[in-house]
Design an enzyme around this catalytic site. Structure first.
Site, PDB file in Angstrom:
ATOM      1  N   ASP A 178      47.435  34.318  45.079  1.00  0.00           N
ATOM      2  CA  ASP A 178      46.480  35.009  45.962  1.00  0.00           C
ATOM      3  C   ASP A 178      47.228  35.985  46.873  1.00  0.00           C
ATOM      4  O   ASP A 178      47.281  35.807  48.087  1.00  0.00           O
ATOM      5  CB  ASP A 178      45.690  33.991  46.786  1.00  0.00           C
ATOM      6  CG  ASP A 178      44.521  34.631  47.533  1.00  0.00           C
ATOM      7  OD1 ASP A 178      44.109  35.745  47.150  1.00  0.00           O
ATOM      8  OD2 ASP A 178      44.026  34.022  48.492  1.00  0.00           O
ATOM      9  N   LEU A 179      47.774  37.034  46.286  1.00  0.00           N
ATOM     10  CA  LEU A 179      48.528  38.022  47.058  1.00  0.00           C
ATOM     11  C   LEU A 179      47.545  38.929  47.793  1.00  0.00           C
ATOM     12  O   LEU A 179      46.928  39.813  47.199  1.00  0.00           O
ATOM     13  CB  LEU A 179      49.434  38.836  46.136  1.00  0.00           C
ATOM     14  CG  LEU A 179      50.426  39.765  46.841  1.00  0.00           C
ATOM     15  CD1 LEU A 179      51.407  38.970  47.691  1.00  0.00           C
ATOM     16  CD2 LEU A 179      51.169  40.622  45.825  1.00  0.00           C
TER      17      LEU A 179
END
Length: 241
Positions: free
Chosen positions: A167-168
């Site tokens: 989940d950048l």
């Protein structure tokens, strides 16, 4: 000195004995955390900042998402200890730090088995000093070209080490001291051998979606197409070397 682990009854704890002792399980107790953090509450999606023995630390509890999360928010189907989410993230942080990557230092993780098939747990990491999220930084003003270049190069550096961030987004990237980038929150992440091009490009695309989303939501958010192109050019150049 190093990493220690113990289990008693249904509770397992792993910890860095250079930072905390075998009594570190108290750090996971909500009442103790509330006192140490000045009233911080353990809630979904909320990190609790506190100090222990002169060290600034961050506590997070793992929560289920999706439909299942509405029914049982804090428990998961049981896995072998090494495969639980908190153990995986703790050990992933250890491995990345050994690679020299800028990530928080893992301090302790705790897993509680809930027979017959569930578990819950939490993770404590060292707080990155003098830092703010990318979202916070962009709300204060535009970033210079050098910082966008450095961020693009840093993401490529993680990818060249086969690190996948699940989940950048703008809240999982920290700017420390106004010049140094860190990545945080590797829950559900992995070090893959090798990291596929699809997964690497998916990380980059996820960040772009996050930037666009917050640009339309946060007042004063300073992000432009030119910023993105600088980041992307630096990322591609680093990946090509």
């Amino acid at each position: 000195m190093g990493y220690q682990q113990f289990t008693h009854r249904r509770v397992s704890v792993i910890y860095d004995d250079e930072l905390v002792g075998s009594d570190c399980e108290k750090l996971f107790q909500p009442a103790w955390l509330a006192r140490a953090s000045g009233g911080g509450q353990v809630q979904r999606g909320t990190a609790v900042m506190f100090e222990y023995n002169g060290i600034q630390l961050v506590f997070k509890r793992y929560h289920r998402g999706g439909l299942a999360g509405r029914i049982v928010k804090k428990t998961y189907l049981y896995s072998p200890l090494a495969d639980t989410r908190m153990w995986r993230e703790f050990n992933m942080l250890r491995e990345m730090r050994e690679m020299g990557l800028p990530v928080p230092r893992p301090v302790a993780a705790r897993c509680v088995s809930l027979p017959p098939v569930a578990y819950r747990g939490s993770l404590i990491t060292e707080r990155v000093a003098d830092s703010q999220t990318l979202a916070e930084a962009l709300c204060q003003g535009p970033l210079d070209e050098g910082l966008w270049e450095a961020l693009g190069a840093l993401i490529a550096r993680f990818h060249r080490h086969n690190v996948y961030h699940a989940d950048l987004n703008v809240h999982n990237i920290l700017l420390a001291g106004g010049s140094d980038w860190y990545l945080i929150d590797f829950d559900k992440g992995a070090i893959r051998s090798p990291l596929s091009r699809q997964d690497a490009e998916g990380n980059v695309a996820r960040l772009r979606r996050s930037l666009d989303k917050e640009a339309g939501r946060l007042p004063g958010f300073r992000f432009s197409e030119e910023n993105w192109q600088i980041l992307l050019d630096a990322y591609r150049a680093k990946m090509a070397t």
